[in-house]
Write an enzyme that holds these catalytic residues in place. Structure first.
Site, PDB file in Angstrom:
ATOM      1  N   LEU A  78       0.831  -1.210   0.000  1.00  3.49           N
ATOM      2  CA  LEU A  78       0.000   0.000   0.000  1.00  3.49           C
ATOM      3  C   LEU A  78       0.862   1.256   0.000  1.00  3.49           C
ATOM      4  O   LEU A  78       0.349   2.360  -0.135  1.00  3.49           O
ATOM      5  CB  LEU A  78      -0.913   0.015   1.236  1.00  3.49           C
ATOM      6  CG  LEU A  78      -1.684  -1.272   1.551  1.00  3.49           C
ATOM      7  CD1 LEU A  78      -2.595  -1.045   2.756  1.00  3.49           C
ATOM      8  CD2 LEU A  78      -2.477  -1.750   0.351  1.00  3.49           C
ATOM      9  N   SER A 127      -4.712   1.955  -8.893  1.00  2.00           N
ATOM     10  CA  SER A 127      -5.539   3.141  -8.658  1.00  2.00           C
ATOM     11  C   SER A 127      -6.391   3.494  -9.863  1.00  2.00           C
ATOM     12  O   SER A 127      -5.982   3.307 -11.010  1.00  2.00           O
ATOM     13  CB  SER A 127      -4.627   4.332  -8.332  1.00  2.00           C
ATOM     14  OG  SER A 127      -5.332   5.550  -8.364  1.00  2.00           O
ATOM     15  N   GLU A 129      -6.773   6.348 -10.819  1.00  4.79           N
ATOM     16  CA  GLU A 129      -6.074   7.431 -11.524  1.00  4.79           C
ATOM     17  C   GLU A 129      -5.348   6.915 -12.761  1.00  4.79           C
ATOM     18  O   GLU A 129      -4.955   7.697 -13.625  1.00  4.79           O
ATOM     19  CB  GLU A 129      -5.081   8.115 -10.585  1.00  4.79           C
ATOM     20  CG  GLU A 129      -5.722   8.981  -9.505  1.00  4.79           C
ATOM     21  CD  GLU A 129      -6.301  10.282 -10.053  1.00  4.79           C
ATOM     22  OE1 GLU A 129      -5.782  10.782 -11.064  1.00  4.79           O
ATOM     23  OE2 GLU A 129      -7.270  10.790  -9.459  1.00  4.79           O
ATOM     24  N   TYR A 151       1.689  10.620 -10.933  1.00  5.05           N
ATOM     25  CA  TYR A 151       1.226   9.580 -10.012  1.00  5.05           C
ATOM     26  C   TYR A 151       0.539   8.456 -10.776  1.00  5.05           C
ATOM     27  O   TYR A 151       0.818   7.272 -10.566  1.00  5.05           O
ATOM     28  CB  TYR A 151       0.258  10.189  -8.997  1.00  5.05           C
ATOM     29  CG  TYR A 151      -0.477   9.172  -8.160  1.00  5.05           C
ATOM     30  CD1 TYR A 151       0.126   8.582  -7.051  1.00  5.05           C
ATOM     31  CD2 TYR A 151      -1.786   8.805  -8.470  1.00  5.05           C
ATOM     32  CE1 TYR A 151      -0.559   7.650  -6.276  1.00  5.05           C
ATOM     33  CE2 TYR A 151      -2.470   7.870  -7.700  1.00  5.05           C
ATOM     34  CZ  TYR A 151      -1.852   7.303  -6.608  1.00  5.05           C
ATOM     35  OH  TYR A 151      -2.529   6.381  -5.852  1.00  5.05           O
ATOM     36  N   GLY A 187      -5.988  11.734   4.965  1.00  9.60           N
ATOM     37  CA  GLY A 187      -5.106  12.870   5.195  1.00  9.60           C
ATOM     38  C   GLY A 187      -5.794  14.186   4.855  1.00  9.60           C
ATOM     39  O   GLY A 187      -6.627  14.244   3.943  1.00  9.60           O
ATOM     40  N   PHE A 190      -6.267  15.728   1.124  1.00 10.37           N
ATOM     41  CA  PHE A 190      -7.205  15.193   0.131  1.00 10.37           C
ATOM     42  C   PHE A 190      -8.527  15.958   0.204  1.00 10.37           C
ATOM     43  O   PHE A 190      -8.977  16.344   1.286  1.00 10.37           O
ATOM     44  CB  PHE A 190      -7.425  13.700   0.361  1.00 10.37           C
ATOM     45  CG  PHE A 190      -6.205  12.871   0.069  1.00 10.37           C
ATOM     46  CD1 PHE A 190      -6.008  12.331  -1.190  1.00 10.37           C
ATOM     47  CD2 PHE A 190      -5.243  12.646   1.040  1.00 10.37           C
ATOM     48  CE1 PHE A 190      -4.880  11.574  -1.482  1.00 10.37           C
ATOM     49  CE2 PHE A 190      -4.109  11.897   0.773  1.00 10.37           C
ATOM     50  CZ  PHE A 190      -3.926  11.358  -0.497  1.00 10.37           C
ATOM     51  N   LYS A 194     -10.389  17.658   3.369  1.00  9.75           N
ATOM     52  CA  LYS A 194     -10.283  19.117   3.391  1.00  9.75           C
ATOM     53  C   LYS A 194     -11.670  19.729   3.561  1.00  9.75           C
ATOM     54  O   LYS A 194     -11.858  20.671   4.352  1.00  9.75           O
ATOM     55  CB  LYS A 194      -9.634  19.620   2.094  1.00  9.75           C
ATOM     56  CG  LYS A 194      -9.429  21.127   2.043  1.00  9.75           C
ATOM     57  CD  LYS A 194      -8.730  21.553   0.751  1.00  9.75           C
ATOM     58  CE  LYS A 194      -8.543  23.062   0.710  1.00  9.75           C
ATOM     59  NZ  LYS A 194      -7.864  23.503  -0.550  1.00  9.75           N
ATOM     60  N   ARG A 281      -5.756  21.025 -11.438  1.00  9.99           N
ATOM     61  CA  ARG A 281      -4.703  20.140 -11.943  1.00  9.99           C
ATOM     62  C   ARG A 281      -4.253  20.587 -13.325  1.00  9.99           C
ATOM     63  O   ARG A 281      -5.068  21.062 -14.124  1.00  9.99           O
ATOM     64  CB  ARG A 281      -5.215  18.700 -12.051  1.00  9.99           C
ATOM     65  CG  ARG A 281      -5.531  18.026 -10.731  1.00  9.99           C
ATOM     66  CD  ARG A 281      -5.926  16.581 -10.989  1.00  9.99           C
ATOM     67  NE  ARG A 281      -6.192  15.849  -9.760  1.00  9.99           N
ATOM     68  CZ  ARG A 281      -6.429  14.535  -9.720  1.00  9.99           C
ATOM     69  NH1 ARG A 281      -6.431  13.830 -10.845  1.00  9.99           N
ATOM     70  NH2 ARG A 281      -6.652  13.933  -8.574  1.00  9.99           N
TER      71      ARG A 281
END
Length: 327
Positions: A78, A127, A129, A151, A187, A190, A194, A281
């Site tokens: 992970l 992922s 992504e 990423y 976290g 993110f 947020k 982005r």
């Protein structure tokens, strides 16, 4: 007693997975980068039964040492530099850790297993992504990968390397193509966390507004606690394979804001939300929605937490955290 080694043990997935495995009677080892890692205390307080090892995905010798101590039956990789926005700022490090790091731990697994290659089952955290500029809606295991961030590119490398080790060496190696999964342990960098933290603080009068980027981006969001169960189920199968893990539903950032502010009784959030191009982005991923039918049919897996429940859970957790800090 089965033994498991988890890289990325300090993240939300690592903590939930450790809890799941400990509950199933596993002996769990967690790999942490650096002896003075400040997140070690989080692991020790959340899952004190986990045995912590130090190591680094970019240093294969440290991984080999970790294997010699943990002697795992199952390996869950992970570990990654997982904040997508940061990957543009440091594409090289992201490639080394999130991409080449997968090769290093696959090779360490192969060397540890030796001739009995399938005695260790391997899980790779792939992922959504990787789909990037999506070529098919919804996205399945066979959808063409078109990553739109360093990423995502690094994750594609790790994904195909996992397939290559499965096909080249007969390794029991599986990739879970996990779509966005969130929790109160996410976290704060993110967007979901947020938002939940900001909404909690706004409701308590501790913050005036929140600044975000693209409010139109759509994601398939699920609960991290559900998704680690899918990881474990993959390694209980007779052979390794690739699985999309998703809810099959998509929601925009605007909908996320709707639900989050509704949880604190605010219907009109427009005056409280600002947009800043700095949070956009360079290459946006506009729409991600997964097809989890294979995971449902083969693994017997389905998500248990709905989107609205997830967001409300996160907001309520952050309200409690903020109130605790005020005491």
């Amino acid at each position: 007693m089965p033994r498991a080694l988890i890289t990325g043990i300090t993240g939300q997935d690592g903590l939930y997975l450790a809890e799941l495995l400990l509950g199933k009677g596993y002996e769990v080892y967690g790999l942490v980068r650096g002896q003075n890692n400040p997140k070690i205390a989080l692991v020790q307080s959340t899952v004190p039964e986990v045995k912590i090892l130090t190591g680094d995905l970019t240093d294969i010798s440290s991984l080999i040492r970790a294997f010699s101590v943990a002697q795992p039956d199952e390996v869950y990789n992970l570990g990654a530099i997982s904040f997508v926005a940061y990957s543009w700022e440091n594409a090289s490090l992201t490639s080394d850790v999130t991409g080449k790091g997968v090769l290093n731990i696959l090779e360490a697994t192969r060397l540890y297993a030796g001739k009995d290659i399938d005695k260790v089952k391997f899980y790779q955290a792939s992922s959504s992504e990787m789909y990037g500029k999506v070529q098919q809606v919804p996205q399945s295991e066979s959808t063409l990968l078109w990553p739109r961030s360093p990423y995502g590119v690094a994750k594609v490398f790790g994904h195909y390397m996992t397939i290559n080790y499965r096909e080249s060496y007969g390794m029991h190696a599986s990739s879970g193509i996990l779509f966005n999964h969130e929790s109160p342990r996410r976290g704060p960098e993110f967007v979901t966390r947020k938002v939940s933290q900001a909404v909690a603080r706004i409701s308590l009068g501790l913050q005036d507004d929140i600044t975000l980027g693209n409010l139109d981006a759509k994601r398939d969001w699920g609960f991290a606690g559900d998704y680690v169960d899918a990881m474990w189920r993959m390694l209980q199968q007779p052979e390794g394979d690739d699985y999309v893990v998703a809810t099959g539903e998509t929601h925009s950032i605007e909908t996320l804001l709707d639900v989050a502010f509704k949880a604190v009784g605010i219907d009109d959030w427009a005056p409280l939300v600002k947009q800043n191009p700095a949070f956009m982005r360079p290459a946006e991923v506009d729409l991600l929605i997964g097809d989890p039918s294979k995971a449902k049919d083969v693994l017997g897996w389905e998500p248990t937490v709905k989107f609205e429940q997830l967001v409300t859970m996160m907001v309520e957790n952050d309200i409690a955290e903020q109130k605790a800090q005020l005491r």
